[in-house]
Write a protein that holds these residues in place. Structure first.
Motif, mmCIF file in Angstrom:
data_model
loop_
_atom_site.group_PDB
_atom_site.id
_atom_site.type_symbol
_atom_site.label_atom_id
_atom_site.label_comp_id
_atom_site.label_asym_id
_atom_site.label_seq_id
_atom_site.Cartn_x
_atom_site.Cartn_y
_atom_site.Cartn_z
ATOM 1 N N GLY A 390 0.830 -1.208 0.000
ATOM 2 C CA GLY A 390 0.000 0.000 0.000
ATOM 3 C C GLY A 390 0.865 1.258 0.000
ATOM 4 O O GLY A 390 0.525 2.249 -0.648
ATOM 5 N N ASP A 391 1.985 1.206 0.738
ATOM 6 C CA ASP A 391 2.891 2.359 0.738
ATOM 7 C C ASP A 391 3.458 2.601 -0.656
ATOM 8 O O ASP A 391 3.561 3.737 -1.107
ATOM 9 C CB ASP A 391 4.037 2.136 1.732
ATOM 10 N N ILE A 393 2.135 1.731 -3.545
ATOM 11 C CA ILE A 393 1.068 2.255 -4.416
ATOM 12 C C ILE A 393 0.804 3.729 -4.106
ATOM 13 O O ILE A 393 0.743 4.558 -5.007
ATOM 14 C CB ILE A 393 -0.214 1.417 -4.262
ATOM 15 N N GLY A 394 0.724 4.052 -2.826
ATOM 16 C CA GLY A 394 0.478 5.434 -2.423
ATOM 17 C C GLY A 394 1.599 6.354 -2.873
ATOM 18 O O GLY A 394 1.365 7.454 -3.377
ATOM 19 N N PHE A 395 2.814 5.863 -2.704
ATOM 20 C CA PHE A 395 3.936 6.705 -3.083
ATOM 21 C C PHE A 395 3.966 6.932 -4.589
ATOM 22 O O PHE A 395 4.211 8.054 -5.065
ATOM 23 C CB PHE A 395 5.252 6.093 -2.609
ATOM 24 N N MET A 396 3.706 5.877 -5.355
ATOM 25 C CA MET A 396 3.686 5.988 -6.816
ATOM 26 C C MET A 396 2.686 7.046 -7.272
ATOM 27 O O MET A 396 2.958 7.842 -8.167
ATOM 28 C CB MET A 396 3.262 4.657 -7.458
ATOM 29 N N ASP A 397 1.543 7.028 -6.590
ATOM 30 C CA ASP A 397 0.483 7.993 -6.912
ATOM 31 C C ASP A 397 0.998 9.422 -6.799
ATOM 32 O O ASP A 397 0.833 10.237 -7.704
ATOM 33 C CB ASP A 397 -0.695 7.802 -5.939
ATOM 34 N N VAL A 398 1.647 9.709 -5.674
ATOM 35 C CA VAL A 398 2.170 11.068 -5.434
ATOM 36 C C VAL A 398 3.256 11.406 -6.453
ATOM 37 O O VAL A 398 3.257 12.470 -7.069
ATOM 38 C CB VAL A 398 2.738 11.182 -3.999
ATOM 39 N N PHE A 399 4.179 10.453 -6.629
ATOM 40 C CA PHE A 399 5.320 10.691 -7.514
ATOM 41 C C PHE A 399 4.864 10.999 -8.932
ATOM 42 O O PHE A 399 5.284 11.982 -9.539
ATOM 43 C CB PHE A 399 6.249 9.477 -7.485
ATOM 44 N N PHE A 400 3.971 10.176 -9.465
ATOM 45 C CA PHE A 400 3.555 10.373 -10.854
ATOM 46 C C PHE A 400 2.619 11.573 -11.014
ATOM 47 O O PHE A 400 2.598 12.198 -12.067
ATOM 48 C CB PHE A 400 2.961 9.092 -11.444
ATOM 49 N N LYS A 401 1.898 11.888 -9.966
ATOM 50 C CA LYS A 401 1.059 13.094 -10.018
ATOM 51 C C LYS A 401 1.928 14.324 -10.196
ATOM 52 O O LYS A 401 1.576 15.253 -10.911
ATOM 53 C CB LYS A 401 0.217 13.228 -8.747
ATOM 54 N N LYS A 402 3.075 14.324 -9.542
ATOM 55 C CA LYS A 402 3.990 15.465 -9.676
ATOM 56 C C LYS A 402 4.474 15.606 -11.111
ATOM 57 O O LYS A 402 4.946 16.654 -11.521
ATOM 58 C CB LYS A 402 5.191 15.307 -8.744
ATOM 59 N N SER A 455 15.385 -7.504 10.030
ATOM 60 C CA SER A 455 14.368 -8.301 9.332
ATOM 61 C C SER A 455 13.021 -7.590 9.202
ATOM 62 O O SER A 455 12.211 -7.973 8.377
ATOM 63 C CB SER A 455 14.192 -9.662 10.004
ATOM 64 N N ASP A 456 12.777 -6.546 10.000
ATOM 65 C CA ASP A 456 11.499 -5.842 9.817
ATOM 66 C C ASP A 456 11.609 -4.645 8.859
ATOM 67 O O ASP A 456 10.653 -3.895 8.673
ATOM 68 C CB ASP A 456 10.932 -5.383 11.176
ATOM 69 N N VAL A 457 12.774 -4.479 8.258
ATOM 70 C CA VAL A 457 12.923 -3.391 7.278
ATOM 71 C C VAL A 457 12.438 -3.868 5.912
ATOM 72 O O VAL A 457 12.836 -4.922 5.436
ATOM 73 C CB VAL A 457 14.395 -2.907 7.194
ATOM 74 N N ARG A 458 11.541 -3.088 5.334
ATOM 75 C CA ARG A 458 11.031 -3.399 3.989
ATOM 76 C C ARG A 458 11.562 -2.340 3.030
ATOM 77 O O ARG A 458 11.720 -1.175 3.425
ATOM 78 C CB ARG A 458 9.504 -3.358 3.953
ATOM 79 N N VAL A 459 11.793 -2.735 1.794
ATOM 80 C CA VAL A 459 12.283 -1.773 0.804
ATOM 81 C C VAL A 459 11.384 -1.794 -0.425
ATOM 82 O O VAL A 459 11.160 -2.852 -1.013
ATOM 83 C CB VAL A 459 13.743 -2.079 0.393
#
Ligand code: PHE
Length: 515
Positions: A390-391, A393-402, A455-459
Motif C-alpha cells: 500500500g505504501d 502504491i500510495g507513493f507511486m500515486d504522489v510521484f507520478f502526479k507530480k 528483518s522488519d525493514v522493507r524496501v
C-alpha cells in the motif's frame, strides 16, 4: 586613423561639399576604386548612431558573368572560336583537328557555327562560308561586364538560361546630413571608468548610445544535453520529496552487484551475452565483500535462513566475478542497501532511507527508432520498517502526479528481486488506453536479508526510463536524434530548459516501452 574612421571622415567631407550623396555606389576611394558597400555601411551606422548622418537603402539588381561567361567575354563564344580556327579557302580543317585544338567546346561551337551559317562541311572537312563574323555573344557579355546590365531583357534571360550570366541584388545608400552633422567626429565613451570618476571627466563626457538592435554574441560556454535538462527536473522532484542521490558514476559493474546480490539466478537468461555486455578487460573481479558473498551463495543454493528454498543449484563465484556494463541502476541500489545495513550495524539503530538515481544503463539489444543499446533509468528506493505494498502504491500515486500523471494503475509482474512486483500503467487520454510507464516492487527477503538489513525493514523500489519523457518534451520522434553520432549539436544549444508540466505528463504515458 583606422580605415573605418577614414571612411567616416570621407563621407562627412563629401556631404559637407555636396549636401547629399544620392547613391553611394558612385563613391570612389582615394585610389579611384569603388567603395565596398558593406564596409561603408559600418561607417554609416557609426555616424548615424551619433546623429551625424541619415541614410536610406537603395536596392538594385546587378548582372554579372558566370565563370563560363567571363571566359566567353575574354576569348569569344564557342562558335566564334571554331570559326576563327578554320582557315579561309576550300581546304578548311578536319573535324578531328578542331576537336584536338578546342577540346570539349568544339562540339557545341560547331553546331552553333553551322546554325549561324558561318561554316559547312566539304569533303569531310569544315570550311568557312563567310569571310568575317560578328561575335554578338562576346560583345553582349563584355557590355554586361562593364555596365552590370543590358537594355535587352530577353537577351539577359537567354544568357541566364545558357548559364553565361546571372543577376544578384546589391544594396547601396542615399546619405544626408544628420541633426548633429559636423566635420569632426567626437570620441564617445562606452563605459564610465575609474579615471573618469576620479577626475570628474564623466560630467562632460559624451557616451555611446546603446544599440538595442545589435545581435548579441552567442554564448560559447557549454550546454546541457536535453536528457540532462529533463534529468534535472526529475532530480528536483526527488529532492523535494526528501531523497538522497546515489553515486551512479561508474558504468562498469560486477555481475555480483548487478545480478547475484539481486537474487537473480546465474542461469537467468538476462545474464546471457545476448542481453548483457560483458567486459573483456578486466573480464573479472573479486572485489566484493567475501562474507556477503558467502551469504548470497547460501541463499541462492538453499534459501539459507530467509524462509525460502532458494534456486537449488550450485552457485559459482566465477559467474559473480564477471565484469559487465550495468544493465540497470538497481545494481547501485543493492550496493547502497548493503552500505545502509553496515551503517545500521555501526550505529546500532536503523534510520529510514530514501535514495534515487538517474543514470545510464546498457543492454545488448537490437537498435531501432525507439531503442538504443544504452539508455537512462530513473530509479527510486525507500527503506523503512513495516512498509507495505500500500505504501508503494500510495507513493507511486504522489510521484507520478507530480509529473502530471493522475490516473495510475498497477499490474502484477515478475522480477527476480521483487515480490510482489508491479508494472505501472497510466491512462493516456489521447490514445484512450492504459500504457506501461515503469516497473516496481518490494525487494524480496532473499535479497535484503543477506545484505544484513534488520528483518522488519522493507524496501520498496521502482524504475522508469528518462528518454521517453525527454522525447515527448522536445518533440523528438527518433531516439537516434537524441543520443549518438547522428545528434545535431546545434539542437543541444538551442533547446530550452525543461519544465515538467501537466501536458507533458499526459503525453509521456503514451510512449511506453512496449507501445
Ligand atoms: N530494475 C528494473 C528494470 O530495469 C526496474 C525496477 C527497479 C523494478 C526497482 C523493481 C524495483 O526494469
Amino acid at each position: 586613423m583606422s580605415t573605418g574612421e577614414a571612411l567616416q571622415t570621407y563621407v562627412l567631407e563629401t556631404l559637407n561639399k555636396d549636401n547629399v550623396i544620392e547613391n553611394t555606389k558612385d563613391l570612389n576611394n582615394a585610389d579611384g576604386q569603388p567603395i565596398e558597400q558593406l564596409t561603408l555601411l559600418g561607417a554609416l551606422n557609426s555616424l548615424k548612431s551619433k546623429d551625424m548622418v541619415d541614410f536610406t537603402f537603395i536596392d538594385r539588381e546587378v548582372w554579372f558573368l558566370t565563370e563560363e561567361g567571363e571566359q566567353v567575354a575574354a576569348q569569344g563564344s564557342h562558335e566564334a572560336r571554331v570559326f576563327d580556327l578554320i582557315p579561309s579557302g576550300d581546304e578548311g580543317m578536319t573535324i578531328a583537328d578542331v576537336q584536338a585544338k578546342l577540346g570539349e567546346i568544339a562540339k557545341v561551337g560547331q553546331g552553333k557555327a553551322f546554325k549561324n551559317k558561318w561554316i559547312s562541311k566539304k569533303g569531310g572537312n569544315l570550311v568557312r562560308l563567310v569571310d568575317t563574323i560578328v561575335d554578338q555573344t562576346q560583345s553582349d557579355l563584355q557590355q554586361i561586364q562593364k555596365q552590370g546590365g543590358h537594355s535587352d531583357a530577353k537577351l539577359l534571360t537567354d544568357l541566364k538560361k545558357r548559364k553565361l550570366a546571372d543577376k544578384q541584388k546589391l544594396t547601396s545608400y542615399r546619405v544626408t546630413k544628420g541633426s548633429e552633422f559636423a566635420l569632426e567626429i567626437k570620441k564617445e565613451a562606452t563605459d564610465i571608468t575609474y579615471e573618469m570618476l576620479q577626475t570628474g571627466e564623466w560630467k562632460n563626457a559624451s557616451f555611446k548610445k546603446y544599440n538595442f538592435d545589435a545581435v548579441g554574441v552567442p554564448p560559447t560556454g557549454g550546454h546541457l544535453h536535453p536528457l540532462m535538462k529533463v534529468r534535472q527536473e526529475f532530480r528536483e522532484i526527488f529532492f523535494e520529496m526528501g531523497f538522497e542521490e546515489m553515486p551512479t558514476n561508474c558504468f562498469a559493474e560486477s555481475s555480483f552487484w548487478n545480478f547475484d546480490a539481486l537474487f537473480q539466478p546465474q542461469q537467468h537468461p538476462a545474464r546471457d551475452a545476448h542481453d548483457t555486455f560483458f567486459l573483456k578487460d578486466p573480464a573479472t573481479t573479486d572485489r566484493f565483500p567475501r562474507d556477503l558473498m558467502e551469504k548470497i551463495r547460501v541463499t541462492h543454493e538453499t534459501g539459507g535462513d530467509t524462509g525460502s528454498i532458494g534456486y537449488n543449484y550450485t552457485w559459482k563465484e566465477e559467474d559473480a566475478g564477471k565484469m559487465l556494463l550495468r544493465t540497470h541502476t538497481t545494481a547501485v541500489s543493492s550496493y547502497m542497501l548493503y552500505k545502509l545495513a553496515e551503517k545500521t550495524k555501526a550505529q546500532g539503530a536503523f534510520k529510514p532511507a530514501k535514495y534515487f538515481s538517474i543514470d545510464r544503463v546498457f543492454r545488448n539489444e537490437s537498435v531501432d527508432a525507439t531503442h538504443l543499446a544504452e539508455f537512462h533509468q530513473i530509479e527510486g528506493v525507500i527503506a523503512d520498517k513495516n512498509l507495505t505494498l500500500g505504501d508503494l502504491i500510495g507513493f507511486m500515486d504522489v510521484f507520478f502526479k507530480k509529473m502530471g500523471m493522475d490516473k495510475i494503475r498497477f499490474k502484477p509482474t515478475y522480477n527476480p528481486y521483487t515480490e510482489p512486483s508491479m508494472e505501472i500503467f497510466s491512462y493516456h487520454e489521447g490514445l484512450k488506453k492504459w500504457v506501461e510507464i515503469g516497473n516496481s516492487g518490494m525487494f524480496r527477503p532473499e535479497m535484503l536479508q543477506p545484505l544484513g538489513l534488520p528483518s522488519d525493514v522493507r524496501v520498496i523500489a521502482w524504475g522508469l526510463g528518462l528518454e521517453r519523457p525527454t522525447m515527448v518534451k522536445y518533440d523528438i520522434s527518433n531516439i537516434r536524434d537524441l543520443l549518438g553520432h547522428k545528434v545535431n549539436i546545434a539542437m543541444i544549444k538551442e533547446y530550452p530548459v525543461c519544465r515538467l508540466d501537466k501536458k507533458m505528463g499526459k503525453e509521456l504515458v503514451g510512449l511506453s516501452k512496449d507501445d
